[in-house]
Motif scaffolding. Structure first.
Motif, PDB file in Angstrom:
ATOM      1  N   SER A  27       5.338   5.038 -84.834  1.00  0.00           N
ATOM      2  CA  SER A  27       5.859   5.353 -86.167  1.00  0.00           C
ATOM      3  C   SER A  27       4.766   5.837 -87.100  1.00  0.00           C
ATOM      4  N   ARG A  28       3.503   5.577 -86.720  1.00  0.00           N
ATOM      5  CA  ARG A  28       2.387   5.984 -87.566  1.00  0.00           C
ATOM      6  C   ARG A  28       1.644   7.202 -87.040  1.00  0.00           C
ATOM      7  N   ARG A  29       1.677   7.399 -85.701  1.00  0.00           N
ATOM      8  CA  ARG A  29       0.977   8.526 -85.087  1.00  0.00           C
ATOM      9  C   ARG A  29       1.802   9.067 -83.947  1.00  0.00           C
ATOM     10  N   SER A  30       1.515  10.290 -83.580  1.00  0.00           N
ATOM     11  CA  SER A  30       2.219  10.897 -82.457  1.00  0.00           C
ATOM     12  C   SER A  30       1.974  10.078 -81.188  1.00  0.00           C
ATOM     13  N   PRO A  31       3.005   9.916 -80.342  1.00  0.00           N
ATOM     14  CA  PRO A  31       2.826   9.185 -79.086  1.00  0.00           C
ATOM     15  C   PRO A  31       1.695   9.750 -78.233  1.00  0.00           C
ATOM     16  N   ASP A  32       1.446  11.045 -78.331  1.00  0.00           N
ATOM     17  CA  ASP A  32       0.343  11.649 -77.574  1.00  0.00           C
ATOM     18  C   ASP A  32      -1.005  11.037 -77.949  1.00  0.00           C
ATOM     19  N   GLU A  33      -1.118  10.535 -79.185  1.00  0.00           N
ATOM     20  CA  GLU A  33      -2.388  10.029 -79.690  1.00  0.00           C
ATOM     21  C   GLU A  33      -2.560   8.533 -79.468  1.00  0.00           C
ATOM     22  N   VAL A  34      -1.514   7.876 -78.994  1.00  0.00           N
ATOM     23  CA  VAL A  34      -1.557   6.423 -78.796  1.00  0.00           C
ATOM     24  C   VAL A  34      -1.850   6.121 -77.329  1.00  0.00           C
ATOM     25  N   TYR A  61       6.900   4.821 -72.986  1.00  0.00           N
ATOM     26  CA  TYR A  61       7.314   5.772 -74.020  1.00  0.00           C
ATOM     27  C   TYR A  61       8.829   5.987 -73.966  1.00  0.00           C
ATOM     28  N   GLU A  62       9.376   6.153 -72.787  1.00  0.00           N
ATOM     29  CA  GLU A  62      10.817   6.383 -72.655  1.00  0.00           C
ATOM     30  C   GLU A  62      11.619   5.149 -73.065  1.00  0.00           C
ATOM     31  N   ALA A  63      11.094   3.953 -72.763  1.00  0.00           N
ATOM     32  CA  ALA A  63      11.776   2.725 -73.174  1.00  0.00           C
ATOM     33  C   ALA A  63      11.777   2.599 -74.695  1.00  0.00           C
ATOM     34  N   ALA A  64      10.644   2.934 -75.314  1.00  0.00           N
ATOM     35  CA  ALA A  64      10.565   2.895 -76.776  1.00  0.00           C
ATOM     36  C   ALA A  64      11.488   3.936 -77.388  1.00  0.00           C
ATOM     37  N   LEU A  65      11.540   5.108 -76.773  1.00  0.00           N
ATOM     38  CA  LEU A  65      12.404   6.181 -77.261  1.00  0.00           C
ATOM     39  C   LEU A  65      13.872   5.773 -77.172  1.00  0.00           C
ATOM     40  N   PHE A 106      10.237   9.941 -84.777  1.00  0.00           N
ATOM     41  CA  PHE A 106      11.419  10.796 -84.911  1.00  0.00           C
ATOM     42  C   PHE A 106      11.114  12.192 -84.390  1.00  0.00           C
ATOM     43  N   SER A 107       9.956  12.729 -84.779  1.00  0.00           N
ATOM     44  CA  SER A 107       9.564  14.050 -84.293  1.00  0.00           C
ATOM     45  C   SER A 107       9.469  14.061 -82.777  1.00  0.00           C
ATOM     46  N   ALA A 108       8.891  12.992 -82.218  1.00  0.00           N
ATOM     47  CA  ALA A 108       8.753  12.915 -80.764  1.00  0.00           C
ATOM     48  C   ALA A 108      10.114  12.853 -80.096  1.00  0.00           C
ATOM     49  N   LEU A 109      11.034  12.094 -80.696  1.00  0.00           N
ATOM     50  CA  LEU A 109      12.372  11.971 -80.122  1.00  0.00           C
ATOM     51  C   LEU A 109      13.069  13.320 -80.104  1.00  0.00           C
ATOM     52  N   MET A 110      13.003  14.049 -81.222  1.00  0.00           N
ATOM     53  CA  MET A 110      13.724  15.313 -81.328  1.00  0.00           C
ATOM     54  C   MET A 110      13.027  16.469 -80.597  1.00  0.00           C
ATOM     55  N   ARG A 111      11.715  16.350 -80.459  1.00  0.00           N
ATOM     56  CA  ARG A 111      10.973  17.447 -79.827  1.00  0.00           C
ATOM     57  C   ARG A 111      10.550  17.124 -78.403  1.00  0.00           C
ATOM     58  N   GLY A 112      10.783  15.888 -77.984  1.00  0.00           N
ATOM     59  CA  GLY A 112      10.479  15.524 -76.601  1.00  0.00           C
ATOM     60  C   GLY A 112       9.168  14.814 -76.406  1.00  0.00           C
ATOM     61  N   GLY A 113       8.191  15.014 -77.295  1.00  0.00           N
ATOM     62  CA  GLY A 113       6.912  14.316 -77.191  1.00  0.00           C
ATOM     63  C   GLY A 113       6.265  14.508 -75.830  1.00  0.00           C
ATOM     64  N   PRO A 114       5.601  13.458 -75.327  1.00  0.00           N
ATOM     65  CA  PRO A 114       4.928  13.546 -74.027  1.00  0.00           C
ATOM     66  C   PRO A 114       5.890  13.818 -72.884  1.00  0.00           C
ATOM     67  N   ALA A 115       7.178  13.519 -73.105  1.00  0.00           N
ATOM     68  CA  ALA A 115       8.164  13.695 -72.029  1.00  0.00           C
ATOM     69  C   ALA A 115       9.023  14.930 -72.258  1.00  0.00           C
ATOM     70  N   VAL A 116       8.493  15.904 -72.999  1.00  0.00           N
ATOM     71  CA  VAL A 116       9.291  17.078 -73.316  1.00  0.00           C
ATOM     72  C   VAL A 116       9.836  17.716 -72.042  1.00  0.00           C
ATOM     73  N   GLY A 117      11.128  18.000 -72.064  1.00  0.00           N
ATOM     74  CA  GLY A 117      11.749  18.654 -70.924  1.00  0.00           C
ATOM     75  C   GLY A 117      12.233  17.696 -69.854  1.00  0.00           C
ATOM     76  N   SER A 118      11.912  16.402 -69.967  1.00  0.00           N
ATOM     77  CA  SER A 118      12.350  15.469 -68.925  1.00  0.00           C
ATOM     78  C   SER A 118      13.841  15.204 -69.073  1.00  0.00           C
ATOM     79  N   SER A 119      14.509  14.977 -67.961  1.00  0.00           N
ATOM     80  CA  SER A 119      15.943  14.737 -67.995  1.00  0.00           C
ATOM     81  C   SER A 119      16.270  13.461 -68.752  1.00  0.00           C
TER      82      SER A 119
END
Length: 231
Positions: A27-34, A61-65, A106-119
């Motif tokens: 919630s404070r930083r992008s998942p990529d940075e954690v 990450y997916e469990a948190a998402l 929220f950005s990671a959820l909507m944009r996919g974050g580290p898992a972008v494109g995953s089913s």
């Protein structure tokens, strides 16, 4: 004198704790940075122990998402009482509460974050959108499959709410309250344009507007449009 003893957590309890810690960091930083090390430190456990509960950062990450997605979808739930405009204002208030509290997540959820494109991630996002869509139909009093134009209006509006929130997060240049009201009025405007070519939707919209108060967001939009046209 007594000595405190750290209680050993069960497997599910520890997993839920790690998900909560990860969400707080996301919630404070992008998942990529954690990093996993940061998550382990915040949870008060070792890095290897994190991997005991989750095989890798992606699974955590997916469990948190998933937890975030469930929370976000619940923001559209609203008692079917009172004018639609007021109900949508409350929904947008809760929606932006989530966006405000979990910006990078929220950005990671909507944009996919580290898992972008995953089913898995795509399925989560689709589930949030579908839950919002079904709640909107329920608010409109529509049971069963929606007419084509109404489906287009509702799904377009949900996409608009997402993009508006993402743009707002980039600098927050427009007051949040103004955007919440604007999105409610955007829904009315989209519905009105579609209703001009659909008698069934026009009848539904007229019935909804009949219950709107003089100081509601929909009535305010009509007043502003009339003023704009006459000016």
């Amino acid at each position: 004198m007594t000595t405190g003893v750290r209680r050993r957590m069960g497997v599910d309890e520890r997993r839920q704790q790690l998900i909560g810690v990860a969400l707080e960091l996301f919630s404070r930083r992008s998942p990529d940075e954690v990093s996993i090390d940061e998550i382990a430190s915040a949870a008060g456990i070792s890095r290897p122990l994190v991997y005991h509960y989750f095989p890798g950062k992606l699974s955590l990450y997916e469990a948190a998402l998933q937890r975030a997605a469930d929370d976000l979808a619940s923001r559209f739930v609203e008692p079917h009482e009172g004018p639609l405009g007021a109900r949508l204002r409350r929904v947008m208030g809760r929606y932006f509460d989530f966006v405000d509290e979990h910006g990078p997540g929220f950005s990671a959820l909507m944009r996919g974050g580290p898992a972008v494109g995953s089913s898995t991630t795509n399925a989560m996002i689709d589930a949030v959108r579908q839950a919002a869509y079904e709640q909107m139909l329920s608010h409109l009093g529509v049971a069963g499959p929606a007419p084509a134009r109404l489906e287009l209006v509702v799904r377009s509006w949900i996409s608009l709410a997402e993009s508006t929130a993402l743009i707002w997060l980039d600098g927050r240049r427009i007051p949040r309250a103004e955007l919440e009201k604007q999105l409610v009025q955007d829904f009315a405007a989209l519905a009105a344009v579609a209703a001009a070519a659909d008698a069934e939707l026009a009848a539904l919209l007229r019935d909804l507007l009949r219950h709107e108060p003089g100081d509601g967001p929909f009535t305010d939009l009509v007043t502003r449009l009339v003023h704009l046209a006459s000016g």
